[in-house]
Design an enzyme around this catalytic site. Structure first.
Site, PDB file in Angstrom:
ATOM      1  CB  CYS A  65       4.634  -2.166 -35.586  1.00  5.95           C
ATOM      2  SG  CYS A  65       6.314  -1.532 -35.516  1.00  5.95           S
ATOM      3  CB  THR A  67      10.052  -2.406 -38.885  1.00  6.88           C
ATOM      4  OG1 THR A  67       9.467  -1.212 -38.333  1.00  6.88           O
ATOM      5  CG2 THR A  67       9.822  -2.444 -40.388  1.00  6.88           C
ATOM      6  N   GLY A  68       8.943  -3.067 -35.867  1.00  8.78           N
ATOM      7  CA  GLY A  68       9.291  -2.747 -34.476  1.00  8.78           C
ATOM      8  C   GLY A  68       9.775  -1.312 -34.344  1.00  8.78           C
ATOM      9  NE  ARG A 109       4.073  -5.596 -42.624  1.00 15.99           N
ATOM     10  CZ  ARG A 109       3.447  -4.426 -42.696  1.00 15.99           C
ATOM     11  NH1 ARG A 109       4.137  -3.301 -42.797  1.00 15.99           N
ATOM     12  NH2 ARG A 109       2.130  -4.375 -42.660  1.00 15.99           N
ATOM     13  NE  ARG A 132      30.746  -0.671 -18.386  1.00 15.75           N
ATOM     14  CZ  ARG A 132      30.685  -1.963 -18.078  1.00 15.75           C
ATOM     15  NH1 ARG A 132      30.678  -2.342 -16.806  1.00 15.75           N
ATOM     16  NH2 ARG A 132      30.633  -2.873 -19.034  1.00 15.75           N
ATOM     17  CG  HIS A 133      25.675  -0.864 -17.954  1.00  8.86           C
ATOM     18  ND1 HIS A 133      26.196  -0.588 -19.190  1.00  8.86           N
ATOM     19  CD2 HIS A 133      26.317  -1.975 -17.499  1.00  8.86           C
ATOM     20  CE1 HIS A 133      27.102  -1.503 -19.494  1.00  8.86           C
ATOM     21  NE2 HIS A 133      27.201  -2.349 -18.475  1.00  8.86           N
TER      22      HIS A 133
HETATM   23  C1  RB5 Z   1       2.330  -0.562 -41.026  1.00 10.76           C
HETATM   24  O1  RB5 Z   1       2.207  -0.758 -42.386  1.00 10.76           O
HETATM   25  C2  RB5 Z   1       3.786  -0.343 -40.651  1.00 10.76           C
HETATM   26  O2  RB5 Z   1       4.205   0.909 -41.078  1.00 10.76           O
HETATM   27  C3  RB5 Z   1       3.979  -0.503 -39.169  1.00 10.76           C
HETATM   28  O3  RB5 Z   1       3.558  -1.763 -38.776  1.00 10.76           O
HETATM   29  C4  RB5 Z   1       5.394  -0.389 -38.651  1.00 10.76           C
HETATM   30  O4  RB5 Z   1       6.260  -1.210 -39.367  1.00 10.76           O
HETATM   31  C5  RB5 Z   1       5.937   0.964 -38.491  1.00 10.76           C
HETATM   32  O5  RB5 Z   1       7.092   1.164 -38.102  1.00 10.76           O
END
Ligand code: RB5
Length: 149
Positions: A65, A67-68, A109, A132-133
């Site tokens: 997405c 940011t992930g 992004r 341990r993990h």
């Molecule tokens: C979409 O605009 C954005 O919110 C999504 O891709 C993501 O970054 C959400 O965490």
């Protein structure tokens, strides 16, 4: 290795690189979309990929997405999922070795398509260290048993 792949419009910039990288590993990809830059709702894609992994149909998932972060938050709502947002190579390796992450999420992004390839290589070449993990993952499972219906 069967890998479930999902992305939204914010992550689609990484998709081609991710597909090519997974194919270079010999992975079979189950593509849950999206397929364009049209705005969509990331939890829908996170859920489909998380279900594919939690059911055992796919061994791993990759979610993309902006940011992930949103993808990881949503995917981690599914019992048995350990989704990790990764933006650096150390975390890519560590989240397999220590957390046995079964879904990796990345942000279109945040990182470049070239860097996504490096992250996936670190992640898929790393091995879970157990010991341990595993004990700590068992504690996570206990939290799930208590709080997931
Ligand atoms: C979409 O605009 C954005 O919110 C999504 O891709 C993501 O970054 C959400 O965490």
């Amino acid at each position: 290795m069967k890998v479930a792949l999902g992305c939204d419009h914010g992550g689609i910039v990484l998709k081609e690189s991710v597909v090519n990288t997974l194919k270079s590993f010999g992975a079979e990809i189950v593509d849950f979309g999206t397929v364009s830059t049209e705005s969509v709702n990331y939890p829908v894609f996170a859920l489909n990929v998380a279900k594919a992994v939690a059911s055992g149909d796919c061994e791993y998932g990759v979610l993309l997405c902006g940011t992930g972060i949103g993808m990881s938050i949503a995917a981690n709502k599914v019992k048995g999922i350990r989704a990790a947002v990764v933006s650096d190579l150390f975390s890519a390796k560590a989240t397999k070795e220590h957390n046995n992450a079964n879904i990796i999420t990345m942000g279109g992004r945040i990182i470049s398509p070239e860097y996504a390839k490096l992250i996936l290589t670190e992640f898929f070449e790393a091995k879970f260290q157990g010991g341990r993990h595993q004990n700590r993952i068992n504690l996570i499972s206990e939290i799930e048993d208590e709080y997931f219906k």
